[in-house]
Design an enzyme around this catalytic site. Structure first.
Site, PDB file in Angstrom:
ATOM      1  CE  LYS A  68      -4.146 -46.610  -7.929  1.00 27.22           C
ATOM      2  NZ  LYS A  68      -3.247 -46.539  -9.126  1.00 27.22           N
ATOM      3  CG  ASP A 105      -0.087 -46.997 -10.345  1.00 32.76           C
ATOM      4  OD1 ASP A 105      -0.300 -48.868 -10.298  1.00 32.76           O
ATOM      5  OD2 ASP A 105      -1.185 -46.299 -10.266  1.00 32.76           O
TER       6      ASP A 105
END
Ligand code: ATR
Length: 275
Positions: A68, A105
């Site tokens: 990420k 997220d």
């Protein structure tokens, strides 16, 4: 039928990823002609792998652990929330050929907490355990819900304090040690440490959770995680793992790519029934 638009998730390891299943279910539900697969990409191959994915016609990628932060570096442009979190879980090909990085997220977590589980965030006392990449992605979306208090506790205290300072533009956030949380109580405790993955727990005081409080582990598994069990044995009204967040963050990524928002409830129920 036309050739499907191609999407994928990159991670390392990736063999247990539920993302292909989830996105195929979304595509079926919304009648979108897409293909979606999982690819094991070690960090050192990531840059080339993205290039070749998009140059061979790929439309969008999800990136998971440990990619990420690298995805954040590689994107041509970033959404505001991705910029702040310094982590990207969604890459999307834009009309001009550039790659946009986003992070869904936090939105996924907030949707699961507030919509699927009716947990109130506004005016609540929230504690985040851990100050790594997983924490970075959820701070700003949680703060948008105007909690009374947001505290980050971490084993390495400096990291929690630094994170609090870094995110001060979104509100007052306190970084501290686990020891310093001992005489406090929280309505919601979120486990964002990677300790769960090895069955470990940070040192948590027995009375840390307020009466009727809830626990949420960003990790998930077929069996309850160590933190979900901790919540259950410490009087949590709800003690949840991150499966709902996984589906919700995927729905948000799907929306970025396809402009259509899938219905998540049935898919969460289906995945829960398979555990
Ligand atoms: P991620 O991207 O998943 O957040 P990370 O950036 O490596 O991964 O961060 C892992 C987090 O879990 C950190 O906050 C780490 O604490 P430290 O910063 O002190 O290392 C926390 N963590 C991992 N194992 C832990 C354990 N056994 N007890 C407490 N905290 C732990």
């Amino acid at each position: 039928m036309n050739t499907p638009d191609h999407y994928a998730v990159f991670g390392h390891p990736i063999n247990h990823s539920k993302s292909p299943r989830i996105h195929r279910l979304f595509a079926e539900q919304t009648q979108q002609n897409i293909s979606y697969d999982a690819q094991d990409i070690p960090p050192e191959s990531f840059k080339n792998a993205i290039k070749s994915f998009f140059s061979s016609g790929g439309k969008g990628l999800n990136c998971t652990v440990p990619l990420k932060e690298l995805a954040w570096q590689q994107a041509d442009s970033l959404s505001e929330r991705a910029q702040l979190s310094k982590a990207v879980n969604t890459l999307a090909l834009q009309g001009n050929g550039s790659i946009l990085g986003d992070n869904t997220d936090g939105l996924g977590l907030v949707a699961d907490l507030t919509i699927n589980h009716s947990i109130t965030l506004s005016n609540s006392r929230i504690l985040i355990l851990g100050a790594g990449g997983a924490s970075r992605g959820i701070i700003a979306p949680l703060m948008e819900k105007l909690p009374k208090e947001l505290v980050i506790a971490n084993r390495t205290v400096d990291k929690a304090i630094t994170l609090g300072i870094e995110f001060s533009q979104v509100g007052d956030i306190t970084g501290c040690s686990y020891e310093e949380t001992k005489n406090k109580q929280f309505d919601l405790i979120i486990n964002a440490t990677s300790a769960s993955l090895t069955g470990d727990l940070p040192p948590l005081a027995d009375n840390l959770l307020a009466p009727n409080g809830c626990c949420y582990d960003l990790a998930y598994g077929n069996l309850p995680t160590a933190f979900v069990k901790w919540g259950l044995s410490h009087g949590a009204e709800k003690s949840l793992d991150g499966l709902g967040m996984l589906v919700e963050q995927a729905a948000e990524a799907f929306y970025i790519w396809r402009g259509i928002r899938p219905e998540t409830r049935k898919i969460i129920d289906l995945l829960n029934s398979e555990r």
